[in-house]
Design a protein around this motif. Structure first.
Motif, PDB file in Angstrom:
ATOM      1  N   THR A 189      62.661  42.918  12.462  1.00  0.00           N
ATOM      2  CA  THR A 189      62.771  43.731  10.598  1.00  0.00           C
ATOM      3  C   THR A 189      64.363  45.140  10.729  1.00  0.00           C
ATOM      4  O   THR A 189      63.725  45.932  11.802  1.00  0.00           O
ATOM      5  N   GLU A 243      59.010  54.591   6.837  1.00  0.00           N
ATOM      6  CA  GLU A 243      60.657  54.460   6.361  1.00  0.00           C
ATOM      7  C   GLU A 243      60.878  54.420   5.450  1.00  0.00           C
ATOM      8  O   GLU A 243      61.548  55.708   5.540  1.00  0.00           O
ATOM      9  N   THR A 246      66.573  48.555   9.084  1.00  0.00           N
ATOM     10  CA  THR A 246      65.911  49.931   8.297  1.00  0.00           C
ATOM     11  C   THR A 246      67.902  50.296   8.645  1.00  0.00           C
ATOM     12  O   THR A 246      68.013  51.229   9.847  1.00  0.00           O
ATOM     13  N   LYS A 278      56.763  50.383   6.339  1.00  0.00           N
ATOM     14  CA  LYS A 278      57.851  50.952   5.478  1.00  0.00           C
ATOM     15  C   LYS A 278      57.232  52.393   4.988  1.00  0.00           C
ATOM     16  O   LYS A 278      58.230  52.768   3.934  1.00  0.00           O
TER      17      LYS A 278
END
Length: 155
Positions: A10, A144, A12, A141
């Motif tokens: 993932t 984040e 970010t 998420k």
């Protein structure tokens, strides 16, 4: 007992050290603050066991993790889910190996290896893994978004 392994990456825009501090080092404080379904996270014994308690009425009562490694220099953590409603009667444990690496313009890629240790000859289905990773991705998420909205936190 069988083992089924999945890998996942993932990306970010959050820097790896900030994300590691939030998701690993200070998770006991941050997760209950950001996720109302989590009542608290308690350390047991020497601190290597972490019990995440959920609020009353939640479909999950608690999860218990055994922390094997927290390497804040190399931004690596290894832990196993050893108890809780998610384990059920088909799993012995779920092991996680996470590494946070620099990526892009100050961002990061979180690489994970997840091993499901099953009981007997049970074979985990892809759908079960995909369903099981949803809460972890939701947490990722949420953290984040919190870090992007608060750039000085864990800086």
């Amino acid at each position: 007992m069988g083992v089924t392994t999945y890998t996942h990456e993932t990306t970010t825009p959050v820097a790896p050290a900030r994300l590691f501090k939030a998701l690993v080092v200070d998770s006991d404080n941050l997760i209950p603050k950001l996720m109302p379904q989590v009542k608290n996270i308690e350390a047991e014994g020497d601190g290597s066991i972490k019990k995440m308690n959920f609020v009353e009425g939640s479909p999950i009562k608690y999860l218990k993790h055994k922390i094997h490694v927290v390497d804040d220099k190399n931004l690596v953590t290894k832990y196993s889910m050893i108890e809780g409603d998610v384990i059920g009667d088909k799993l012995e444990s779920i092991s996680y190996d996470l590494k946070f690496e620099a990526h892009g313009n100050g961002g990061c890629v979180c690489k994970s290896i997840i091993e499901y240790h099953t009981k007997g000859d049970y074979v985990l289905k892809d759908e079960e893994h995909n369903e099981g990773k949803k809460p972890g991705m939701e947490l990722f998420k949420i953290v984040e978004a919190y870090l992007l909205a608060n750039p000085s936190v864990y800086a």
